[in-house]
Structure formats: C-alpha cells, structure tokens
Motif scaffolding. Structure first.
Motif, mmCIF file in Angstrom:
data_model
loop_
_atom_site.group_PDB
_atom_site.id
_atom_site.type_symbol
_atom_site.label_atom_id
_atom_site.label_comp_id
_atom_site.label_asym_id
_atom_site.label_seq_id
_atom_site.Cartn_x
_atom_site.Cartn_y
_atom_site.Cartn_z
ATOM 1 N N SER A 185 60.860 9.373 8.860
ATOM 2 C CA SER A 185 61.062 10.807 8.863
ATOM 3 C C SER A 185 61.552 10.995 7.192
ATOM 4 C CB SER A 185 62.172 11.423 9.761
ATOM 5 O OG SER A 185 62.354 12.636 9.224
ATOM 6 N N GLY A 186 60.681 11.638 6.580
ATOM 7 C CA GLY A 186 61.025 11.945 5.288
ATOM 8 C C GLY A 186 62.206 13.142 5.084
ATOM 9 N N THR A 187 62.036 13.770 6.207
ATOM 10 C CA THR A 187 63.153 15.069 6.235
ATOM 11 C C THR A 187 64.479 14.423 6.270
ATOM 12 O OG1 THR A 187 61.678 16.510 7.081
ATOM 13 C CG2 THR A 187 63.938 17.039 7.706
ATOM 14 N N LEU A 188 64.585 13.391 7.301
ATOM 15 C CA LEU A 188 65.867 12.457 7.630
ATOM 16 C C LEU A 188 66.284 11.718 6.267
ATOM 17 C CD1 LEU A 188 68.295 11.572 9.383
ATOM 18 C CD2 LEU A 188 66.626 9.740 10.160
ATOM 19 N N SER A 189 65.403 10.945 5.765
ATOM 20 C CA SER A 189 65.784 10.353 4.472
ATOM 21 C C SER A 189 66.371 11.255 3.465
ATOM 22 C CB SER A 189 64.304 9.788 4.066
ATOM 23 O OG SER A 189 64.661 8.668 3.061
ATOM 24 N N LYS A 190 65.726 12.582 3.139
ATOM 25 C CA LYS A 190 66.477 13.325 2.162
ATOM 26 C C LYS A 190 67.785 13.991 2.589
ATOM 27 C CE LYS A 190 61.844 14.980 0.393
ATOM 28 N NZ LYS A 190 60.789 16.240 0.474
#
Length: 501
Positions: free
Chosen positions: A278-283
């Motif tokens: 998840s790119g969203t979680l990573s950010k």
C-alpha cells in the motif's frame, strides 16, 4: 547494595529496588553476575518496538524493490549490531561504561569530545522514542473517540516521560526487570498484530515494485545501520560490564548481536510486505510511524496495540536515558549518575514537546538527525574497534581515571583522526529534508560524485567512509601505543579520589 546486573530469573526480583549507586566507577568482581546469555533480555527488549515495522516503509522510500530493501535491511541490522557485540566485549574486559573504556583510545580527558557526541545521540534517540510513543497513544485514542487532541497528547507525554525517567534514574536493577516484562508482553502482542493485519499483504503489489540503483541500495543500507546498531554502539558495553571477567567473549558478541537483531529482522520483513502492499500506508508512516499502523487494526485491538507500542518504545528510551547519563558524566559533569539521568530527562521532554506539538516533518528531521550524528559516531566506532582489536590484555581500570596514567590525557592522533574522518563523512552525506543541514555534501562535487543533486547524493557514503577511515587509520597508528600501554606494570588500586578527573 543490590546487584543490578543479575539476569532475569537469578534472584534479583526478590530484592527490594533502590536507586543504583554506580556511575562511572568500575564494577567490583564481587558484584559481577550472570552469563552472556543474560544480555539477550535488555537488547531484545530495547529493539522489539513496532517501530521496526515502520522501517520497512523507510527502506522502500529509497526507491528499492522488495528484495533489494530486504537485503539492505538484513545486512544493515546484522552488521551494525555485530559491531555492538564487539564493543560489548570491552565491558566485560574493563567493567566500566562504554564511554569510560573509550578513554583507552582517546585519553582520559581527550575522550570528552566523543562523550559529548555520544550524549547527544542518546538524548536524541530517547527524545524521538518518547515523541513516537506520545503520538501513537494520541492516534489510538482519537480512533477510539476518546480525544486524541492536545490534552491527550499532553497526558500521554507525561506518562511516557515518567516511565522513561524513573527507569533511567533508578538504574540497572529496575531496567533489567522492566526489560524482561517488556520483552514478553511486546513479543506476544506483536505476534497478534502481525496475525490481525496479515490479510493486508498483497504479494502481487510487493513483487511489482521496481528495482532501484546501486546508490539507492547503499543509501538504504547505511540508513538501516544508523537506525539500528550504530545508534547503540556507543552504549554497547554499559550492560556487559556487569558480567564476570571470565565470561566468553564469543558469547558476549553472539548474545548481544542475536538479542538486538532478532526482533528488528522479523519486524522489518513484515513492514516491507505491508508498506509494499500500500503506497498510501507507506506515505502515512513517514508522518506518524507508529500511529499509521493502527489504521489497519480492528477497534478491539487498539488498546493492546497502544500498550505494545508504548512499552516497546519506552524499553528503548529507558536504556538510552541510562546511557546518556553515563555519557554526560564521562564528558566531565560531576554529579551523581541519577541526577545526570534526570537532567537528560528534562531535555528529552523538551525535545519531545517540540516534535509532538510543533514539528511538521518527522521523517525528514529524523533522517537528518540519524545521518548527521551517525558520521562522528561511526568515526568513534572505527577508532574504538581498532583499539579493541589491538589489545591482548584487560584494561588497567585505575588508569582509565588517571590523566597521567598509561592511556594519557589528550593524545592528539585519535582526536585528529576522528575529526578528519568526520569532516570527510559530512562531505559525503546530504540532508535536503532538514533545512539546517543543507551545508553537508560539500565533497560530492570535488570527488566526482555528481554534487548534491547527483546519483550519489542520497547514498550516505559518509557514514561508511568515516567508519573505514577511522578504523584503518587507527590500526597502524595505534599498534605501538597499545603495546607500550600493555607492557607497563599494573597501576595503583583504584580509589574514590580519581573517579571523575
């Protein structure tokens, strides 16, 4: 007097707690207990924090594939904690804190410079950990509808700071007991967390992450080294100094490295799988490294998660505040150890208030802090490791406190070597996310590495350069000095009058 170094299960739990009286003084043979195996508990407990999961997002942030990030993480964690294991051997050979044993290489008063750097690093780490615990608690309370605003953050900061300061002031006996329980509780609850959020892992997304360059790989590797073992190396002998003198050196190295590395390796692997899915979680992790992990959890596990997050972070902060107090004494402050720890606690609270209530970019400042202080600490580690490698005998404990003893007062060569290695190191790192550190990287252009905007700008080569230059420079330069020191007859028996030169 209690024996603050007794391992869990050795009977220390049956004695009443009291403030540890030991400061920089050498631990007497009659007070040395335990086996190298007992080192597993404080090292594991200090590194079992769920912050290790967030490092998965940090590593992928360098633009790496899953396998590249995993390799960089495993190497960075294992190698850096192995360095801690080597330094821990000095503790059982000299029975004194790390930054006192460092006087054998730097001289009694010459060692004040690395002691100040060590103090800054440990105070910085305890501040970061306290701030993270506070933010994580506020996030959990917000999700539960119990607040989460300024009032919640203030209350959380008070509780976390109190736990940390009390542990640091009381000393090793309480720390060892705390770490045993922290290890058990956080270990179990972390396994539950992994089981609850495992269905958020999507291998297809993780496997599709594009590969990064060699420079990006090296940058991630160095970041993992500074975030883990190089953040502890300056305190690695503070806990082994309580072991009997005849303890196995291989055992000290092995149990230190194994205890410290085990949890981060497992947590990093899972963190890479989560962040890669998840790119969203990573950010989100970049802004709130612990709190972002709660977004995947069912409501009923939020309170247990807050417990595991806070305990894990406090476990690390307690060891940091203990060692920062010792480093401050080694830098020349003449107060009892518990007052030094209390003073550091005040600074820790002030720093945590800034991070929690005023800073708007946690990850950028954090990476800047790690890299900037990682360079001189790596230089110190190079000198210290070379000095250890050259020694064949135990330290003369009395001369560690005598400016006119065998170790000297202010020998110039190790200090100049450390300063030179640090200057080269700072010239090869960049910190664009932290505006106050943009002066670094001044050697990237002259060395043909593309300048501050080139491919090597974020590889953080300066940390590796400082470590290598200091180590390789100290080996030939220190050989004769160490042989001369070890050829001398034992000094007079240590007495109270020489404890704080």
């Amino acid at each position: 007097m209690t024996h603050p170094h007794d391992p869990p299960g050795s009977g220390s739990a049956g004695r009443p707690l009291q403030v540890e009286a030991h400061g920089l003084d050498v631990i007497a043979d009659t007070e040395r207990r335990g086996t190298p195996r007992s080192l597993f508990w404080p090292w594991f407990g200090a590194n079992v924090s769920v912050l290790g999961i967030s490092y998965g997002a940090f590593a992928l942030g360098f633009g790496l594939s899953f396998w590249q990030a995993l390799t960089a993480g495993v190497l960075g964690i294992a190698v850096s904690f192995l360095l801690c294991g080597f330094v821990a051997v000095a503790g059982k050979r000299g029975s004194a804190p790390t930054m006192v044993l460092s006087r054998a290489a730097y001289g009694v008063r010459g060692n004040r410079l690395p002691s100040v750097v060590s103090w800054m690093l440990t105070v910085g780490w305890e501040t970061v950990l306290t701030a993270l615990a506070t933010m994580a608690t506020a996030t959990v309370f917000g999700r539960l509808g119990w607040g989460g605003g300024t009032g919640t953050r203030v209350a959380a900061l008070v509780v976390v700071a109190a736990l940390t300061v009390v542990g640091g002031v009381m000393g090793f006996d309480l720390i060892m007991r705390l770490q045993t329980w922290i290890t058990l509780i956080t270990g179990i609850l972390t396994i539950v967390y992994i089981a609850l959020v495992a269905d958020h892992v999507h291998w297809s997304a993780v496997d599709a992450l594009p590969a990064g360059s060699v420079q990006q790989f090296i940058g991630a590797l160095v970041f993992m080294m500074t975030g883990f073992g190089l953040g502890w190396v300056n305190a690695a002998a503070d806990y082994s100094r309580y072991l009997p003198r005849g303890s196995s050196s291989r055992g000290v190295i092995g149990w230190t490295a194994f205890g410290a590395s085990l949890a981060p390796l497992v947590l990093l692997l899972f963190g890479l799988l989560l962040a890669g899915s998840s790119g969203t979680l990573s950010k989100a992790i970049a802004a709130d490294p612990i709190g972002a992990l709660t977004t995947l959890l069912p409501t009923w596990f939020l309170v247990p998660f807050a417990v595991v997050a806070v305990l894990g972070l406090v476990g690390g902060a307690v060891l940091d505040i203990y060692s920062s107090g010792l480093a401050l004494l080694s830098a020349g402050l003449r107060v009892p150890r518990y007052l030094a720890a209390l003073f550091d606690g005040v600074l820790m609270i002030a720093g945590a208030v800034y991070i929690v209530f005023f800073a708007d970019d946690f990850l950028g400042q954090f990476m800047g802090f790690l890299t900037t202080l990682g360079v001189p600490v790596a230089a110190w580690a190079g000198v210290m490791l070379a000095d250890l490698a050259l020694r064949r005998r135990d330290y003369d404990e009395g001369d560690l406190f005598r400016p006119h003893g065998r170790y000297g007062d202010v020998p110039l060569l190790p200090l100049l070597l450390t300063l030179a290695a640090t200057a080269v190191g700072w010239g090869l790192v960049t910190n664009t996310a932290a505006s106050w550190l943009t002066w670094q990287g001044y050697l990237l252009e002259p060395f043909g590495l593309g300048g501050r905007t080139g491919a090597w700008a974020y590889a953080n080569l300066g940390v590796l350069a400082a470590l290598a230059l200091a180590f390789l420079g100290s080996l030939p330069a220190g050989r004769g000095r160490v042989r001369s020191q070890e050829a001398q007859a034992p000094g007079p028996v240590l007495d109270e009058g020489v404890l704080n030169p």
